[in-house]
Design a protein around this motif. Structure first.
Motif, PDB file in Angstrom:
ATOM      1  N   ALA A 237      -4.267  36.469  -1.221  1.00 12.49           N
ATOM      2  CA  ALA A 237      -4.051  36.210   0.206  1.00 12.49           C
ATOM      3  C   ALA A 237      -4.323  34.726   0.428  1.00 12.49           C
ATOM      4  N   LEU A 238      -3.421  34.062   1.129  1.00  7.92           N
ATOM      5  CA  LEU A 238      -3.542  32.620   1.334  1.00  7.92           C
ATOM      6  C   LEU A 238      -4.441  32.313   2.541  1.00  7.92           C
ATOM      7  N   VAL A 239      -5.083  31.146   2.497  1.00 12.38           N
ATOM      8  CA  VAL A 239      -5.967  30.733   3.602  1.00 12.38           C
ATOM      9  C   VAL A 239      -5.701  29.272   3.956  1.00 12.38           C
ATOM     10  N   ASP A 240      -5.606  28.998   5.257  1.00  8.77           N
ATOM     11  CA  ASP A 240      -5.512  27.604   5.715  1.00  8.77           C
ATOM     12  C   ASP A 240      -6.194  27.494   7.077  1.00  8.77           C
ATOM     13  N   ASP A 241      -6.399  26.266   7.553  1.00 10.60           N
ATOM     14  CA  ASP A 241      -7.053  26.131   8.853  1.00 10.60           C
ATOM     15  C   ASP A 241      -6.089  26.370  10.002  1.00 10.60           C
ATOM     16  N   VAL A 242      -4.872  25.813   9.893  1.00 12.51           N
ATOM     17  CA  VAL A 242      -3.940  25.966  11.008  1.00 12.51           C
ATOM     18  C   VAL A 242      -2.535  26.248  10.489  1.00 12.51           C
ATOM     19  N   CYS A 243      -1.806  27.091  11.208  1.00 15.53           N
ATOM     20  CA  CYS A 243      -0.417  27.376  10.875  1.00 15.53           C
ATOM     21  C   CYS A 243       0.455  26.739  11.953  1.00 15.53           C
ATOM     22  N   THR A 244       1.219  25.720  11.578  1.00  8.41           N
ATOM     23  CA  THR A 244       2.124  25.089  12.558  1.00  8.41           C
ATOM     24  C   THR A 244       3.538  25.608  12.326  1.00  8.41           C
ATOM     25  N   THR A 245       4.316  24.949  11.483  1.00  8.68           N
ATOM     26  CA  THR A 245       5.648  25.500  11.177  1.00  8.68           C
ATOM     27  C   THR A 245       5.532  26.685  10.220  1.00  8.68           C
ATOM     28  N   GLY A 246       4.436  26.756   9.491  1.00  5.79           N
ATOM     29  CA  GLY A 246       4.250  27.803   8.499  1.00  5.79           C
ATOM     30  C   GLY A 246       4.916  27.474   7.170  1.00  5.79           C
ATOM     31  N   MET A 247       5.558  26.308   7.122  1.00  4.32           N
ATOM     32  CA  MET A 247       6.323  25.953   5.922  1.00  4.32           C
ATOM     33  C   MET A 247       5.433  25.794   4.681  1.00  4.32           C
ATOM     34  N   THR A 248       4.270  25.184   4.866  1.00  2.00           N
ATOM     35  CA  THR A 248       3.369  24.998   3.729  1.00  2.00           C
ATOM     36  C   THR A 248       2.968  26.352   3.144  1.00  2.00           C
ATOM     37  N   LEU A 249       2.586  27.279   4.030  1.00  3.20           N
ATOM     38  CA  LEU A 249       2.153  28.609   3.563  1.00  3.20           C
ATOM     39  C   LEU A 249       3.303  29.347   2.887  1.00  3.20           C
ATOM     40  N   LEU A 250       4.479  29.246   3.493  1.00  4.48           N
ATOM     41  CA  LEU A 250       5.632  29.963   2.954  1.00  4.48           C
ATOM     42  C   LEU A 250       6.005  29.459   1.559  1.00  4.48           C
TER      43      LEU A 250
END
Ligand SMILES: [Zn+2]
Length: 207
Positions: A169-182
């Motif tokens: 499961a991925l973790v980040d502080d903020v999701c903006t466009t979501g592109m990094t997570l995707l």
């Protein structure tokens, strides 16, 4: 009232304040937790491929926490905030938590996503998978960042083969466009992992 007195006493002994409103508080004050965190978990589905869950909408007040993570070097704040996040989220069906890696050449001495993940991992008893890194330098300045992220490909990440067969499961502080997570999710999948979802402290409106 009693807890307020205790808070002020604590403040005297350990002078820290809520990064959002400035009131004396150990981490984020209870009032801010109540007003910042949504009663219902916010869920965004990125391109039908990745579900991102967050306990709060992104706005100016919560940005004070993000800024403290990133620009004031408030490393000690991240892990407890991760534990607060956990109060609002359900434990994922995963073997490991995988934080979005720190950008190459970042001047920050720590990865705030990894520190948040530590708070979640404490509570969920999930280990952190450290085998992901950026394979190229992506400028991370405001403005430039968004355009660059839209052009991101999964090859922007280098993932250790040890991820093969794991559920993460991925973790980040903020999701903006979501592109990094995707793109990170796709990079993990290309190496044989199953990505069961992503968690961020806060998210901007998806549409
Ligand atoms: Zn506060």
């Amino acid at each position: 009232m009693k807890s307020q007195i205790i808070n002020y006493a604590l403040h005297f002994l350990w002078p820290v304040s809520c990064p959002v409103c400035g009131a004396p508080a150990e981490i984020i004050c209870d009032d801010c937790i109540k007003s910042l965190f949504a009663e219902k978990i916010i869920s965004r589905n990125l391109e039908g491929r990745l579900e991102v869950k967050s306990p709060s909408w992104y706005h100016t007040r919560i940005n004070k926490i993000i800024s403290a993570f990133k620009y004031s070097g408030a490393r000690e704040l991240c892990r407890p905030v991760g534990r607060i996040m956990r109060e609002f989220l359900e434990r994922p069906e995963a073997d490991y938590l995988l934080p979005v890696p720190l950008h190459l050449k970042s001047e920050r001495k720590y990865n705030q996503a990894r520190e948040l993940a530590k708070g979640l991992s404490d509570s969920w008893r999930l280990e952190i998978f450290d085998g992901a890194e950026w394979s190229k330098v992506v400028p991370n300045r405001a403005g430039l960042a968004e355009a660059e992220r839209m052009n991101l490909t999964p090859e922007a990440f280098k993932i250790s083969n040890e991820i093969n067969g794991l559920r993460v499961a991925l973790v980040d502080d903020v999701c903006t466009t979501g592109m990094t997570l995707l793109r990170l999710a796709q990079a993990c999948e290309a190496c044989g992992a199953e990505v069961t979802g992503a968690y961020t402290l806060t998210t901007v409106s998806g549409d």
